[in-house]
Each structure stands twice: as structure tokens, then as C-alpha cells.
Design a protein around this motif. Structure first.
Motif, short mmCIF file in Angstrom:
data_model
loop_
_atom_site.label_atom_id
_atom_site.label_comp_id
_atom_site.label_asym_id
_atom_site.label_seq_id
_atom_site.Cartn_x
_atom_site.Cartn_y
_atom_site.Cartn_z
N ASP B 52 9.39 -6.50 3.94
CA ASP B 52 10.42 -6.36 4.98
C ASP B 52 10.78 -4.89 5.21
O ASP B 52 10.95 -4.45 6.34
CB ASP B 52 11.69 -7.11 4.57
CG ASP B 52 11.54 -8.62 4.78
OD1 ASP B 52 10.50 -9.04 5.31
OD2 ASP B 52 12.45 -9.36 4.40
N LYS B 54 8.93 -2.26 4.61
CA LYS B 54 7.80 -1.58 5.24
C LYS B 54 7.77 -1.92 6.73
O LYS B 54 7.57 -1.04 7.58
CB LYS B 54 6.51 -2.04 4.55
CG LYS B 54 5.23 -1.49 5.14
CD LYS B 54 5.02 -0.05 4.72
CE LYS B 54 3.70 0.48 5.27
NZ LYS B 54 3.72 1.94 5.38
N GLU B 55 8.00 -3.20 7.03
CA GLU B 55 8.00 -3.66 8.42
C GLU B 55 9.10 -2.94 9.22
O GLU B 55 8.85 -2.41 10.30
CB GLU B 55 8.26 -5.17 8.42
CG GLU B 55 8.35 -5.80 9.77
CD GLU B 55 8.73 -7.28 9.64
OE1 GLU B 55 8.02 -7.99 8.92
OE2 GLU B 55 9.74 -7.67 10.23
N GLU B 56 10.29 -2.88 8.65
CA GLU B 56 11.42 -2.22 9.30
C GLU B 56 11.09 -0.75 9.57
O GLU B 56 11.33 -0.23 10.65
CB GLU B 56 12.65 -2.35 8.37
CG GLU B 56 13.81 -1.46 8.72
CD GLU B 56 14.91 -2.16 9.50
OE1 GLU B 56 14.81 -3.40 9.64
OE2 GLU B 56 15.83 -1.48 9.97
N GLU B 58 8.12 0.70 9.81
CA GLU B 58 7.05 0.86 10.81
C GLU B 58 7.57 0.58 12.22
O GLU B 58 7.19 1.26 13.17
CB GLU B 58 5.87 -0.08 10.50
CG GLU B 58 5.11 0.27 9.24
CD GLU B 58 4.32 1.57 9.36
OE1 GLU B 58 3.93 1.93 10.48
OE2 GLU B 58 4.12 2.22 8.32
N ILE B 59 8.43 -0.42 12.36
CA ILE B 59 8.97 -0.73 13.69
C ILE B 59 9.87 0.40 14.16
O ILE B 59 9.80 0.82 15.32
CB ILE B 59 9.69 -2.10 13.69
CG1 ILE B 59 8.66 -3.22 13.55
CG2 ILE B 59 10.52 -2.30 14.96
CD1 ILE B 59 9.22 -4.62 13.44
N LYS B 60 10.69 0.92 13.26
CA LYS B 60 11.55 2.05 13.62
C LYS B 60 10.72 3.25 14.07
O LYS B 60 11.03 3.91 15.05
CB LYS B 60 12.44 2.46 12.43
CG LYS B 60 13.72 1.64 12.35
CD LYS B 60 14.46 1.89 11.08
CE LYS B 60 15.22 3.18 11.05
NZ LYS B 60 16.04 3.31 9.82
N ARG B 62 7.73 3.20 15.32
CA ARG B 62 7.13 2.92 16.62
C ARG B 62 8.16 3.09 17.75
O ARG B 62 7.87 3.67 18.79
CB ARG B 62 6.54 1.50 16.62
CG ARG B 62 5.96 1.00 17.93
CD ARG B 62 4.83 1.86 18.46
NE ARG B 62 3.68 1.97 17.62
CZ ARG B 62 2.53 1.31 17.80
NH1 ARG B 62 2.40 0.49 18.81
NH2 ARG B 62 1.50 1.50 16.99
N LEU B 63 9.37 2.60 17.51
CA LEU B 63 10.44 2.73 18.53
C LEU B 63 10.74 4.21 18.80
O LEU B 63 10.95 4.61 19.94
CB LEU B 63 11.72 2.01 18.08
CG LEU B 63 11.67 0.49 18.04
CD1 LEU B 63 12.99 -0.08 17.52
CD2 LEU B 63 11.36 -0.11 19.40
N LYS B 64 10.71 5.01 17.73
CA LYS B 64 10.96 6.45 17.91
C LYS B 64 9.86 7.07 18.76
O LYS B 64 10.12 7.84 19.67
CB LYS B 64 11.00 7.16 16.54
CG LYS B 64 12.34 7.04 15.86
CD LYS B 64 12.32 7.81 14.54
CE LYS B 64 13.51 7.37 13.69
NZ LYS B 64 13.34 7.67 12.28
#
Lengths: 189, 69
Positions: B52, B54-56, B58-60, B62-64
Motif C-alpha cells: 500500500d 509503495k502504491e501510494e 508511486e501514484i503520488k 505520477r500525479l506530480k
């Protein structure tokens, strides 16, 4: 009631914002992020949404009776003392990742194609958890809308969204802003 | 998984509590079974939490990169 247009980045949230504006709803936007090649009609964003995880919620009351765009990452940071109607845009992960890659390249960011499979897994897991979370919130009312299907049947979806929002939207005007030419990262199927 | 087993020394007081617990539960016949179950559960939760995080992250990231964060 606050209307939120949500989904992953590049899932059609800006298109939905333009439809709702055309239909007659008021948007909460600041126009700080200008239109560009990735979103030629604009981003329809409210910058302070990005500060929600830091606890910046004092602006949320300004969204009452309006529409605000928030990618799915921010949904669980909205304060619980409001009611929300969420139009959650969905698009194939393949198309989302291709579109994000193009956008990252334009922004000068590194975009490795080989990372796509891992990123797709993260996004799938994130969306699954977000949907589960949404289903448990008594103050969130959600409609899931396929980007592809809106492009294929804008009239049908304008009506569906109007019914969901229990609004009196100008559906003919909503349909007119749907621009199939902006559907640039299509999957083969 | 192979069948080789290793011994672990635990405090007697803890062992006694586990014995009580096993006698109350229908799902486990021995303390050993119960302890193996608990440890597996704990490890799986840790792995899930790490995933979780790691997922958080990576998503952050990507959003940046996309200008959404």
C-alpha cells in the motif's frame, strides 16, 4: 450538495467539466492551469483541491451548489460534513497510461513505457479501494461514467447525468461540447 | 514450502495464555498451529501495508509528474 467530477488523470474529467458547464452548472475553477495541447479546452481545476491532504478544507464550502474537479486520489480527503454527488469517469487503463505518457513527455518528465504494467496495477488497486471506500460513505452519491461511451453516445449520457444530478441541465448544449477529435489515445478494441 | 521446522523460545506466561486461547477456539488443536497462523497473518498484513505504501508513493509521484499534485 457539492458535485465532484473525479477519476484518474486523463480519464475524461475535463470533458465532463465542460459538459456540466455547458449544461448550466456553476464550476469552482481558478483557471491557474491554462489550456494546453493536452487539454485544449482547459483543465477546469481549483488549485486548492491539491491541498486537501494537508488539511486545507476551509474552501470546500465555496463548492456548495457548484462543481469541482478532483482526481480520485483526493476523494477521501473531502470533509465528512457535506454531501457530494460524484461523477466518476472511467477509461481503459491502457488509454489512460498512453495519454499520461504523452502528457508527461510534453511536460519534460521521464515516461518509461516499461513502467506501465506496474502503474496499471497500482491504479487498478487504487480504484478498487476508492470504489470500496465510496460505497461505504453515506454522504457520497456516485455515478460511474465511461469516457468512451460518452463519446459514442453523448445524448444518452447527458440525459443520464442530468437525471443523476436531479438538475435541469441543457442536454443539447452538453452534447455539443463533446468533441470526439480529442479522443486521441484509443485502444484497438 | 518444505517441512523443516525450527524451534522458537517464548516466555512461559505467553505460552500459557496461548494455551488458554487454543482451548477456547475450535479452529486450532495445538499452540503451535495457532502461533503459525498468527505469524502468517502478521507477515501478510505487513506485506500488504508495504505494498500500500509503495502504491501510494508511486501514484503520488505520477500525479506530480502530471501536474495534479
Amino acid at each position: 450538495m457539492i458535485t465532484i467530477v473525479s477519476g484518474l488523470p486523463r480519464s475524461g474529467t475535463s470533458m465532463m467539466m465542460s459538459m456540466l458547464e455547458a449544461g448550466g452548472l456553476k464550476l469552482l475553477v481558478d483557471n491557474e492551469r491554462k489550456a494546453d495541447d493536452d487539454n485544449p479546452k482547459g483543465y477546469f481545476e481549483w488549485e486548492r483541491v491539491k491541498k486537501l491532504p494537508e488539511g486545507d478544507i476551509s474552501w470546500v464550502e465555496k463548492a456548495e451548489g457548484k462543481v469541482v474537479k478532483a482526481v480520485s486520489y483526493f476523494l477521501n480527503h473531502f470533509p465528512p460534513n457535506f454531501e457530494y454527488q460524484v461523477i466518476f469517469m472511467e477509461r481503459s487503463y491502457d488509454e489512460i497510461l498512453k495519454s499520461q505518457k504523452v502528457m508527461m513527455e510534453r511536460r519534460g518528465e521521464e515516461a518509461k513505457r516499461r513502467e506501465d504494467k506496474t502503474m496499471a496495477e497500482y491504479f487498478k488497486s487504487h480504484i478498487k479501494k476508492t470504489k470500496e471506500w465510496l460505497s461505504l460513505q453515506p454522504n457520497f452519491y456516485v455515478i460511474y461514467v465511461s469516457y468512451k461511451q460518452v463519446l459514442e453516445n453523448p445524448t444518452e449520457y447527458a440525459q443520464k447525468i442530468n437525471e443523476f444530478l436531479e438538475a435541469e441541465l441543457k442536454e443539447d448544449k452538453m452534447v455539443k461540447v463533446v468533441d470526439g477529435k480529442l479522443y486521441r489515445q484509443r485502444s484497438k478494441n | 514450502m518444505n517441512d523443516i521446522k525450527k524451534e522458537i523460545i517464548i516466555p512461559e506466561e505467553l505460552y500459557n495464555k496461548l494455551t488458554e486461547k487454543v482451548s477456547e477456539e475450535d479452529d486450532f488443536e495445538t499452540v503451535e498451529e495457532f502461533v503459525i497462523y498468527l505469524l502468517k497473518q502478521s507477515l501478510s498484513t505487513d506485506m500488504e501495508n508495504a505494498k500500500d505504501e509503495k502504491e501510494e508513493e508511486e501514484i503520488k509521484e505520477r500525479l506530480k509528474k502530471l501536474g495534479y499534485l
